[in-house]
Design a protein around this motif. Sequence first.
Motif, PDB file in Angstrom:
ATOM      1  N   ASP A  26       0.819  -1.214   0.000  1.00  0.00           N
ATOM      2  CA  ASP A  26       0.000   0.000   0.000  1.00  0.00           C
ATOM      3  C   ASP A  26       0.854   1.266   0.000  1.00  0.00           C
ATOM      4  O   ASP A  26       0.506   2.265  -0.644  1.00  0.00           O
ATOM      5  N   ALA A  30       0.869   4.163  -2.747  1.00  0.00           N
ATOM      6  CA  ALA A  30       0.436   5.507  -2.355  1.00  0.00           C
ATOM      7  C   ALA A  30       1.428   6.596  -2.735  1.00  0.00           C
ATOM      8  O   ALA A  30       1.050   7.770  -2.846  1.00  0.00           O
ATOM      9  N   LEU A  34      -1.522   9.251  -3.196  1.00  0.00           N
ATOM     10  CA  LEU A  34      -2.480   9.568  -2.146  1.00  0.00           C
ATOM     11  C   LEU A  34      -2.439  11.044  -1.758  1.00  0.00           C
ATOM     12  O   LEU A  34      -3.481  11.706  -1.647  1.00  0.00           O
ATOM     13  N   TRP A  35      -1.237  11.604  -1.551  1.00  0.00           N
ATOM     14  CA  TRP A  35      -1.120  13.028  -1.221  1.00  0.00           C
ATOM     15  C   TRP A  35      -1.722  13.873  -2.334  1.00  0.00           C
ATOM     16  O   TRP A  35      -2.482  14.809  -2.095  1.00  0.00           O
ATOM     17  N   ARG A  37      -3.948  13.057  -4.544  1.00  0.00           N
ATOM     18  CA  ARG A  37      -5.400  12.899  -4.604  1.00  0.00           C
ATOM     19  C   ARG A  37      -6.081  13.746  -3.540  1.00  0.00           C
ATOM     20  O   ARG A  37      -7.093  14.411  -3.800  1.00  0.00           O
ATOM     21  N   ILE A  38      -5.537  13.740  -2.343  1.00  0.00           N
ATOM     22  CA  ILE A  38      -6.125  14.514  -1.256  1.00  0.00           C
ATOM     23  C   ILE A  38      -6.036  16.007  -1.530  1.00  0.00           C
ATOM     24  O   ILE A  38      -6.962  16.778  -1.240  1.00  0.00           O
ATOM     25  N   GLU A  43      -2.274  13.037 -10.082  1.00  0.00           N
ATOM     26  CA  GLU A  43      -1.597  11.892  -9.479  1.00  0.00           C
ATOM     27  C   GLU A  43      -0.384  11.513 -10.320  1.00  0.00           C
ATOM     28  O   GLU A  43      -0.443  11.500 -11.547  1.00  0.00           O
ATOM     29  N   GLN A 204       0.587   9.363   5.494  1.00  0.00           N
ATOM     30  CA  GLN A 204       0.477   8.073   6.171  1.00  0.00           C
ATOM     31  C   GLN A 204       0.856   8.149   7.644  1.00  0.00           C
ATOM     32  O   GLN A 204       0.762   7.148   8.363  1.00  0.00           O
TER      33      GLN A 204
END
Length: 357
Positions: A26, A30, A34-35, A37-38, A43, A204
């Motif tokens: 994961d 990420a 992930l960062w 996307r937030i 991405e 994370q």
Amino acid sequence: MTAGLVKVSIVVPPEAEPSVVVGLYDAFWAAGVLWNRIMGEPEQPRFMPELVGTSLDPVKTSTGINISPHRTLKDGPPAHIVLVPTLFIASGRAFAHANPEMIKWVRLAHENGSQVFSTCTGSFLLAEAGLLNERDATTHWAFADQMRAEYPRVRIHGDRVLVAATDDGSIVTCGGAASWMDMVLYLVGRFAAPDVAMRLAKVQMFDWHHQGQTPYSRLTTKPQTADRMIRDCQEWLADHYCEPDPVIEMIRQSGLPRRTFGRRFHAATGHAPLDYVQRVRIEEAKQILETENSNIERVAGQVGYEDAASFRRLFKRMVGETPAEYRRRQSVSDAARDIAGLALGQNSIAPLESVLV
């Protein structure tokens, strides 16, 4: 292989710790995703993680969780990165006997250009593959002595978290348990970019174990059984470590000359008598700091030290941080205490363990 992505092959034998396998997968997924996307940014995935097994059949791990590999050891080209996760094993030799194909695959992957990394007890696989001979390495602090015994050609640094075995960084091992996060941040920073690692750490909530493994390790082990007389001394010391000079009393009880006792004690425990006493005392101090709110001077006195300043220096040398720092890191958070108090319908936090354990 997808262009521009760093391929990461995470090997999954039955002995693998599933939480680490999934955590590694994961985290690499990420990175760059992930960062962004937030934060509403485009991405930019940086890694292509995959799980590799001896077959495509689900692997039933030691904790009963099934993990399905994406490919087998025989499929596809070598990855940029081969990563061995934490292993639940009693012996590296026994693991190798049960998993010869995986040992061979990791060795050949490195010979063919893959960079090889391990977390925690995954270093036993690297040692069995011959990749750590005459090289530096680390493993979980609780298994450092076992690794030294099984692989005397490997230079074990049980107090460290990240250890490079080669000058070019093509083989790196990391220490125990949650230090897989250190490995992820190191690899993301190295193969993607430092800012990508920093963002991954933030989203994370990963953190570096800057003090190494020493603050987490136990300074003494259970009494040995080979030498009955020394075992009796260890058991006596467990209840009398705070006495003014327990070494003198152990020598008296043994009936041996001081030098003979010292040699025999060291042969049985791996420590000189005084060093062992200090380890027992500091280990007890750690337990007190974890469970009580006594001031440092009182803690020093409870474990046999009249001079609190000397106690602080010894504690820092043996644990890697001051007693106050250790207490702050090990203590239950204020938020957890508040929740426990609410759950009990009271302000007192005394029965905390009954709620949180």
